[in-house]
Design a protein around this motif. Structure first.
Motif, mmCIF file in Angstrom:
data_model
loop_
_atom_site.group_PDB
_atom_site.id
_atom_site.type_symbol
_atom_site.label_atom_id
_atom_site.label_comp_id
_atom_site.label_asym_id
_atom_site.label_seq_id
_atom_site.Cartn_x
_atom_site.Cartn_y
_atom_site.Cartn_z
ATOM 1 N N PRO A 204 0.804 -1.239 0.000
ATOM 2 C CA PRO A 204 0.000 0.000 0.000
ATOM 3 C C PRO A 204 0.827 1.275 0.000
ATOM 4 O O PRO A 204 0.272 2.364 -0.051
ATOM 5 C CB PRO A 204 -0.786 -0.104 1.311
ATOM 6 C CG PRO A 204 0.047 -0.968 2.197
ATOM 7 C CD PRO A 204 0.849 -1.887 1.320
ATOM 8 N N GLY A 205 2.158 1.150 0.058
ATOM 9 C CA GLY A 205 2.992 2.341 0.226
ATOM 10 C C GLY A 205 3.077 2.681 1.706
ATOM 11 O O GLY A 205 2.617 1.925 2.563
ATOM 12 N N SER A 206 3.650 3.832 1.992
ATOM 13 C CA SER A 206 3.788 4.265 3.383
ATOM 14 C C SER A 206 2.607 5.186 3.702
ATOM 15 O O SER A 206 2.484 6.273 3.143
ATOM 16 C CB SER A 206 5.132 5.000 3.520
ATOM 17 O OG SER A 206 5.258 5.510 4.805
ATOM 18 N N VAL A 207 1.715 4.691 4.593
ATOM 19 C CA VAL A 207 0.415 5.340 4.763
ATOM 20 C C VAL A 207 0.187 5.780 6.211
ATOM 21 O O VAL A 207 0.531 5.051 7.150
ATOM 22 C CB VAL A 207 -0.729 4.367 4.357
ATOM 23 C CG1 VAL A 207 -2.041 5.147 4.192
ATOM 24 C CG2 VAL A 207 -0.406 3.610 3.083
ATOM 25 N N ARG A 208 -0.459 6.921 6.380
ATOM 26 C CA ARG A 208 -0.730 7.469 7.716
ATOM 27 C C ARG A 208 -1.915 6.746 8.376
ATOM 28 O O ARG A 208 -3.049 7.223 8.321
ATOM 29 C CB ARG A 208 -1.031 8.962 7.596
ATOM 30 C CG ARG A 208 -0.033 9.824 8.334
ATOM 31 C CD ARG A 208 -0.249 11.280 8.043
ATOM 32 N NE ARG A 208 0.230 11.667 6.727
ATOM 33 C CZ ARG A 208 -0.012 12.846 6.171
ATOM 34 N NH1 ARG A 208 -0.751 13.729 6.799
ATOM 35 N NH2 ARG A 208 0.480 13.148 4.981
ATOM 36 N N THR A 209 -1.651 5.568 8.928
ATOM 37 C CA THR A 209 -2.663 4.843 9.714
ATOM 38 C C THR A 209 -2.055 4.635 11.100
ATOM 39 O O THR A 209 -0.946 5.087 11.364
ATOM 40 C CB THR A 209 -2.938 3.454 9.096
ATOM 41 O OG1 THR A 209 -1.703 2.718 9.106
ATOM 42 C CG2 THR A 209 -3.459 3.534 7.673
ATOM 43 N N VAL A 213 3.716 5.512 9.895
ATOM 44 C CA VAL A 213 4.332 6.614 10.653
ATOM 45 C C VAL A 213 3.535 7.902 10.406
ATOM 46 O O VAL A 213 2.950 8.078 9.339
ATOM 47 C CB VAL A 213 5.818 6.822 10.250
ATOM 48 C CG1 VAL A 213 6.669 5.689 10.759
ATOM 49 C CG2 VAL A 213 5.984 6.977 8.740
ATOM 50 N N PRO A 214 3.510 8.812 11.412
ATOM 51 C CA PRO A 214 2.722 10.039 11.254
ATOM 52 C C PRO A 214 3.171 10.891 10.067
ATOM 53 O O PRO A 214 2.372 11.631 9.500
ATOM 54 C CB PRO A 214 2.968 10.792 12.573
ATOM 55 C CG PRO A 214 3.481 9.773 13.535
ATOM 56 C CD PRO A 214 4.144 8.700 12.740
ATOM 57 N N LEU A 219 -2.186 9.349 2.513
ATOM 58 C CA LEU A 219 -3.349 9.196 3.389
ATOM 59 C C LEU A 219 -4.061 7.906 2.979
ATOM 60 O O LEU A 219 -3.944 7.478 1.818
ATOM 61 C CB LEU A 219 -4.289 10.389 3.234
ATOM 62 C CG LEU A 219 -3.714 11.717 3.754
ATOM 63 C CD1 LEU A 219 -4.596 12.886 3.344
ATOM 64 C CD2 LEU A 219 -3.555 11.655 5.271
ATOM 65 N N PRO A 220 -4.820 7.291 3.898
ATOM 66 C CA PRO A 220 -5.463 6.013 3.553
ATOM 67 C C PRO A 220 -6.293 6.086 2.262
ATOM 68 O O PRO A 220 -6.229 5.175 1.435
ATOM 69 C CB PRO A 220 -6.353 5.734 4.764
ATOM 70 C CG PRO A 220 -5.654 6.403 5.897
ATOM 71 C CD PRO A 220 -4.999 7.630 5.323
ATOM 72 N N HIS A 221 -7.019 7.197 2.071
ATOM 73 C CA HIS A 221 -7.884 7.235 0.881
ATOM 74 C C HIS A 221 -7.057 7.267 -0.407
ATOM 75 O O HIS A 221 -7.451 6.709 -1.427
ATOM 76 C CB HIS A 221 -8.890 8.396 0.952
ATOM 77 C CG HIS A 221 -8.326 9.743 0.682
ATOM 78 N ND1 HIS A 221 -8.255 10.289 -0.590
ATOM 79 C CD2 HIS A 221 -7.786 10.663 1.507
ATOM 80 C CE1 HIS A 221 -7.710 11.494 -0.524
ATOM 81 N NE2 HIS A 221 -7.417 11.745 0.735
ATOM 82 N N GLN A 222 -5.867 7.875 -0.346
ATOM 83 C CA GLN A 222 -5.012 7.934 -1.546
ATOM 84 C C GLN A 222 -4.439 6.550 -1.856
ATOM 85 O O GLN A 222 -4.445 6.099 -3.002
ATOM 86 C CB GLN A 222 -3.860 8.922 -1.313
ATOM 87 C CG GLN A 222 -4.343 10.353 -1.136
ATOM 88 C CD GLN A 222 -3.232 11.274 -0.637
ATOM 89 O OE1 GLN A 222 -2.462 10.927 0.248
ATOM 90 N NE2 GLN A 222 -3.157 12.469 -1.229
#
Ligand code: NAP
Length: 252
Positions: A204-209, A213-214, A219-222
């Motif tokens: 999914p790539g590096s995602v803010r969940t 990591v912050p 973002l999850p939707h992207q």
């Protein structure tokens, strides 16, 4: 986007990427006719229940992915919901990403991470094979596709042995478990090809969940929007592959 699959099952849907998969699939113009969204504690899954209240074709079922009896029970519940239809798409999304570098990783961390990130996706796929096979047989269209029958295992770029470098060292349990998951995907891709079922790993790539990591760039939707685009374009050439959310191959 190509016509989406009619029936979908996703694990780990109460938050993060799983929740976003459900949200985006449910709100597609031609959405699936049945989305089975599993989570450990449906009573606490407030955001997921909101989606299900608005879209009655979203069914929430309880699943602790490491519990074999729970998987058996889920299979019977899914059979009742599908009523003879097959399962077109299984997304093994639930996962954990504990720390654990050379000096503090333990046997317990390693085994627990492997149970959740490797063993569970394999056993869940095994349990749902009859439904995936029915979907592959009864869905029109030539070749392999997400519309017909597919297993998508959510992996991680950190699984790549070839691109592991000094900036990404550590995280032994997470990285080894996702590398092992990639082998599960590759094996499934080969084994299930003759049944017209696709199987692959997708990062999914590096995602803010909560797990990411912050400062993660996505973002999850992207991330989910791009992963769904990738899934929509899958064909027989992708069976057993390790793909990035951009659609490119990630080196093993
Ligand atoms: N975020 C990133 O940057 C990133 C990068 C690469 C790969 N990934 C992968 O993407 C997937 C989703 O991660 P995320 O970022 O959405 O993480 P997240 O926000 O931490 O969500 C993880 C989900 O997995 C569920 N889960 C964990 N253990 C479980 C178990 N034993 N049984 C059932 N469900 C369980 C959690 O349920 P509870 O709420 O009950 O704990 C939660 O729904 C994971 O496979 C992860 O490895 C994420």
């Amino acid at each position: 986007m190509n016509a989406p699959p009619q029936t979908v099952l996703i694990t780990g849907c109460n938050r993060g990427l799983g929740l976003e998969f459900v949200r985006q699939l449910a709100t597609l113009a031609s959405s699936p006719s049945c989305i089975i969204a599993t989570c450990r504690k449906p009573d606490n899954a407030v955001a997921l229940r909101k989606i299900s209240n608005k879209y009655p074709f979203v069914h929430i079922l309880q699943l602790e992915v490491t519990d074999r009896e729970n998987i058996k029970k889920l299979k019977e519940q899914v059979r009742d919901i599908l009523q003879g239809r097959g399962l077109n798409l299984l997304i093994n999304n639930a996962g954990v990403g504990p720390g654990g570098d050379l000096y503090d990783v333990t046997e317990e961390i390693m085994m627990n991470t492997f149970k959740i990130n490797v063993v569970a996706p394999l056993l869940i796929t095994q349990a749902f094979l009859p439904f995936l096979k029915t979907a592959a047989k009864t869905t029109e269209g030539i070749g392999l596709s997400w519309r017909k029958a597919a297993v998508v295992n959510i992996s991680s770029r950190l699984a790549s042995i070839e691109t592991n470098d000094e900036f990404l060292v550590g995280r032994y349990s997470y990285k080894t478990s996702k590398a092992a998951l990639n082998m599960v995907s590759k094996n499934l891709g080969v084994d299930l090809r003759e049944d017209c079922i696709l199987a692959l790993s997708l990062s999914p790539g590096s995602v803010r969940t909560d797990m990411g990591v912050p400062s993660a760039p996505l973002l999850p939707h992207q991330s989910v929007e791009m992963m769904l685009q990738v899934m929509a374009g899958l064909n027989e050439d992708d069976s057993g592959a390790f793909l990035n959310f951009t659609g490119e191959l990630i080196p093993w």
